[in-house]
Design a protein around this motif. Structure first.
Motif, short mmCIF file in Angstrom:
data_model
loop_
_atom_site.label_atom_id
_atom_site.label_comp_id
_atom_site.label_asym_id
_atom_site.label_seq_id
_atom_site.Cartn_x
_atom_site.Cartn_y
_atom_site.Cartn_z
N VAL A 81 0.70 4.64 -0.28
CA VAL A 81 0.17 6.00 -0.18
C VAL A 81 -0.77 6.25 -1.36
N ARG A 82 -1.53 7.35 -1.25
CA ARG A 82 -2.34 7.77 -2.40
C ARG A 82 -1.47 8.50 -3.41
N THR A 83 -0.67 9.46 -2.91
CA THR A 83 0.20 10.22 -3.79
C THR A 83 1.60 10.27 -3.21
N ALA B 197 1.84 3.99 -4.99
CA ALA B 197 1.09 5.24 -4.94
C ALA B 197 -0.18 5.01 -5.78
N SER B 198 -1.29 4.76 -5.10
CA SER B 198 -2.51 4.34 -5.79
C SER B 198 -3.07 5.37 -6.76
N GLU B 199 -2.82 6.67 -6.50
CA GLU B 199 -3.33 7.69 -7.41
C GLU B 199 -2.25 8.30 -8.29
N TYR C 175 1.80 2.52 -9.41
CA TYR C 175 1.22 3.85 -9.47
C TYR C 175 -0.14 3.83 -10.16
N GLY C 176 -0.95 4.86 -9.86
CA GLY C 176 -2.18 5.09 -10.61
C GLY C 176 -1.83 5.86 -11.87
N ALA D 244 -6.88 -3.42 -1.77
CA ALA D 244 -6.04 -3.42 -0.56
C ALA D 244 -5.63 -2.00 -0.22
N ASN D 245 -5.25 -1.21 -1.23
CA ASN D 245 -4.88 0.18 -0.98
C ASN D 245 -6.08 0.97 -0.50
#
Length: 134
Positions: A61-63, A76-78, A94-95, A119-120
């Protein structure tokens, strides 16, 4: 969270209610709200795991906002927030991260690596998210 449908009931969103168990891999372009149980995988823009929620499998997910429990791999990429009632077991990437007092992380944790970021980004693009927005 007395009326989650009022806030999260929008096209592209998914709510798994308390007492509901879903097994499989889900692709959600918007927000996934897990108040029940999801066993499998999840790809979504945003994730909210409610206090009674449980999620196991590969999650990208992003968040992520975790009030309940996650198992296996959460990326969680962001931004990843583990609330005071939250437990993240397994691997977490995590970002940025925030862990409230009382929040628990069991396993390995680290920032999203340079290899995971493309990839994300590709996964989010497949869901229709603009990953280049600042």
């Amino acid at each position: 969270m007395s009326n989650p449908a009022g806030k999260y009931d929008a096209p592209g969103n998914l709510i798994i209610g308390e007492g509901v168990k879903v097994v499989g891999h889900l692709m959600v372009p918007g927000m996934a709200v897990i108040n029940g149980t999801l066993e499998g995988g999840l790809q979504a823009g945003e994730l909210l795991v409610g206090p009674q929620g449980s999620l196991s499998g590969q999650v990208n997910v992003r968040t992520a906002d975790v009030h309940g429990r996650t198992y296996d791999t959460l990326s969680a990429s962001e931004f990843l927030c583990v609330r005071s009632t939250g437990v993240v077991s397994g691997k977490a990437h995590y970002g940025e991260i925030e862990i409230e007092k009382g929040g628990v992380i069991q396993g390995s944790i680290g920032p999203v690596s340079a290899q995971e970021a493309p990839a994300n980004a590709a996964a989010m693009a497949a869901l229709g998210h603009d990953t280049d927005a600042a």
